[in-house]
Design an enzyme around this catalytic site. Structure first.
Site, PDB file in Angstrom:
ATOM      1  N   LYS A 128     -34.522  -0.964   2.407  1.00 24.84           N
ATOM      2  CA  LYS A 128     -35.667  -1.650   1.781  1.00 24.84           C
ATOM      3  C   LYS A 128     -35.802  -1.350   0.292  1.00 24.84           C
ATOM      4  O   LYS A 128     -36.189  -2.221  -0.485  1.00 24.84           O
ATOM      5  CB  LYS A 128     -36.969  -1.342   2.515  1.00 24.84           C
ATOM      6  CG  LYS A 128     -37.307   0.109   2.706  1.00 24.84           C
ATOM      7  CD  LYS A 128     -38.580   0.267   3.537  1.00 24.84           C
ATOM      8  CE  LYS A 128     -38.829   1.726   3.901  1.00 24.84           C
ATOM      9  NZ  LYS A 128     -37.918   2.188   4.976  1.00 24.84           N
ATOM     10  N   THR A 129     -35.453  -0.123  -0.111  1.00 16.13           N
ATOM     11  CA  THR A 129     -35.560   0.221  -1.532  1.00 16.13           C
ATOM     12  C   THR A 129     -34.582  -0.602  -2.361  1.00 16.13           C
ATOM     13  O   THR A 129     -34.962  -1.207  -3.379  1.00 16.13           O
ATOM     14  CB  THR A 129     -35.298   1.721  -1.737  1.00 16.13           C
ATOM     15  OG1 THR A 129     -36.315   2.464  -1.081  1.00 16.13           O
ATOM     16  CG2 THR A 129     -35.276   2.075  -3.213  1.00 16.13           C
ATOM     17  N   GLU A 172     -42.111  -2.537  -2.011  1.00 18.32           N
ATOM     18  CA  GLU A 172     -41.503  -1.937  -0.834  1.00 18.32           C
ATOM     19  C   GLU A 172     -42.599  -1.708   0.196  1.00 18.32           C
ATOM     20  O   GLU A 172     -43.581  -1.010  -0.071  1.00 18.32           O
ATOM     21  CB  GLU A 172     -40.834  -0.626  -1.223  1.00 18.32           C
ATOM     22  CG  GLU A 172     -40.018  -0.007  -0.110  1.00 18.32           C
ATOM     23  CD  GLU A 172     -39.159   1.153  -0.591  1.00 18.32           C
ATOM     24  OE1 GLU A 172     -38.902   2.057   0.225  1.00 18.32           O
ATOM     25  OE2 GLU A 172     -38.756   1.145  -1.769  1.00 18.32           O
TER      26      GLU A 172
END
Length: 462
Positions: A128-129, A172
């Site tokens: 996700k980052t 995020e």
């Protein structure tokens, strides 16, 4: 609005002038602090230890205390925000309660910051980052001006956030402690769903239920972008209202990667939309997992009308995020790289990607397990992941402050190393001594983990 001591509190950020952050060195909370500082608020904060992040915040004019004491809380603070790991017993939280200062968690504050904006949230166990960072870079390359909040630092922002002026709020969207239930994005992208954070979730089924609840909040005119190769992700979209766009490598999908290969230190692949070739993407970051991350980012960008040529140009020089296959430097001919992978699947993927990127090189992997609970719950999976590498050293387990249970302390790295058939390095000081003896035997040393192993990676270059 948010809940505080079982009371519903209404907060109008425009009327908030002085904010104090407990745990300001945290990657998420620091991003919120930076944004509010840029909005002209009077920001202060505290953390237990000094770090690169706290030093940078001080350079930006934020008053940071390297201790957590009651007197750190400004008497006339309008709001106190804290990381979800900070409990009610914290001295600063107790002082805020005595002073009747409203308190909220970082996820509650982030939800408040994005209220009324076009939210683009990226969630998932792994990736996700990087995916959030890719989306932010693409939107900036398209001459848009989004607000961006990333769970890591990136070179193109000079940090982990930026305050934009247009409608987009790219962030995020973390699942830990159901943080993402505080958000209602217009676009929700999911990278993958796996068992993790079993200190706060009962099992994978509860994790999937949390994702399903989050995705139901995406409005009917919104968009959900899902990994069609990930069975768990497909299970959580049965009751959503929003339109769904799929991406994949192995299965049919709306957006698909094909012909993945490596050439001249890059990986490249073709992108097909509805089975028609859009063009080729080249990445300087390795790994099949980064192809998935790029596909999710491309899907978001295309949905917002960004031209494919702008997307490919932005991704072509995307260097990744801090501690994500980050090349730190060279020590006497040995390249030192660090990565944040801390789940079994993440570890396995980074090992595979490193071998793919350096097929002719001698590689030493150094892994620091992150959290006793995670190591214990996924012990067998970590053993299998570690066995995919030829040369490995394991350090002691990183103790995660505020998230450990003494019941989990019966697991240790020495036993993990023994079961995986790899070397045990001890604490970071002992491991550093061992590495300095071995450094000349390898072309690449990859140091992996979400704890303080990053400091060891930097020390090797001194």
């Amino acid at each position: 609005m948010f809940h505080n001591s079982n009371k519903l509190i209404m907060i109008n950020l425009s009327k908030i002038n002085k904010i104090h952050f407990i745990g300001i060195g945290g990657i998420g909370l620091s991003a919120a602090a930076r944004i509010l500082n840029q909005l002209g608020k009077e920001v202060s904060g505290s953390d237990a230890v000094e770090s690169e992040i706290t030093v940078q915040l001080e350079k930006e004019g934020i008053n940071v205390f390297i201790s957590q004491e009651a007197d750190n809380v400004p008497l006339k603070a309008d709001l106190v925000a804290y990381t979800v790991a900070i409990g009610e017993e914290n001295l600063e939280r107790q002082r805020a309660a005595e002073l009747s200062i409203p308190q909220m968690t970082y996820p509650e504050l982030l939800g408040l910051l994005m209220a009324g904006q076009f939210g683009i949230g990226v969630s998932g166990t792994d990736g996700k980052t990087t995916t959030t960072a890719m989306i932010g870079k693409i939107f900036l390359a398209a001459d848009l001006d989004p607000t961006i909040v990333i769970g890591s630092k990136v070179d193109y922002l000079g940090g982990n956030s930026c305050l934009g002026q247009d409608k987009y709020f790219i962030f995020e969207s973390d699942e830990y402690k159901k943080a993402f239930h505080n958000y209602q994005p217009q676009i929700a992208a999911i990278t993958n769903i796996r068992a993790d954070h079993l200190d706060v979730y009962k099992d994978l089924e509860e994790i999937k239920s949390a994702f399903a609840y989050y995705l139901k909040k995406v409005p009917e005119d919104g968009l959900i972008i899902i990994n069609n190769d990930d069975a768990n992700s497909l299970e959580v979209i049965s009751d959503v209202k929003a339109k769904i766009i799929t991406y994949a490598i192995d299965t049919d999908a709306d957006l698909k990667a094909a012909d993945i290969s490596y050439e001249d230190g890059r990986q490249k692949f073709k992108v097909l939309r509805n089975n028609e070739v859009l063009g080729e993407v080249r990445l300087i970051i390795p790994g099949r997992y980064n192809v998935y991350n790029a596909l999710a980012a491309i899907a978001v960008a295309l949905a917002e009308g960004i031209d494919f040529s702008v997307i490919t140009k932005a991704l072509a020089d995307f260097k990744g995020a801090w501690r994500r296959f980050e090349k730190l430097g060279d020590k006497n001919g040995t390249e030192i790289i660090t990565d944040y992978a801390h789940t079994p699947e993440g570890l396995k993927q980074v090992i595979k990607a490193t071998y793919e990127f350096y097929p002719q090189n001698r590689i030493l992997f150094v892994f620091q397990p992150h959290q006793y609970n995670r190591t214990k719950n996924f012990f067998d999976d970590f053993v299998l992941a570690l066995k995919t590498a030829e040369d490995v050293i394991i350090t002691d387990i990183f103790y995660v402050r505020g998230r450990e249970n003494p019941d989990d302390f019966d697991v240790n790295s020495k036993f993990l190393a023994n079961q995986a058939g790899v070397a045990y390095g001890g604490n970071l000081t002992e491991t550093e001594k061992l590495l300095k003896k071995k450094i000349g035997d390898f072309d690449v040393i990859m140091l992996i983990g979400a704890g303080d192993i990053y400091n060891l990676a930097k020390d090797l270059l001194k």
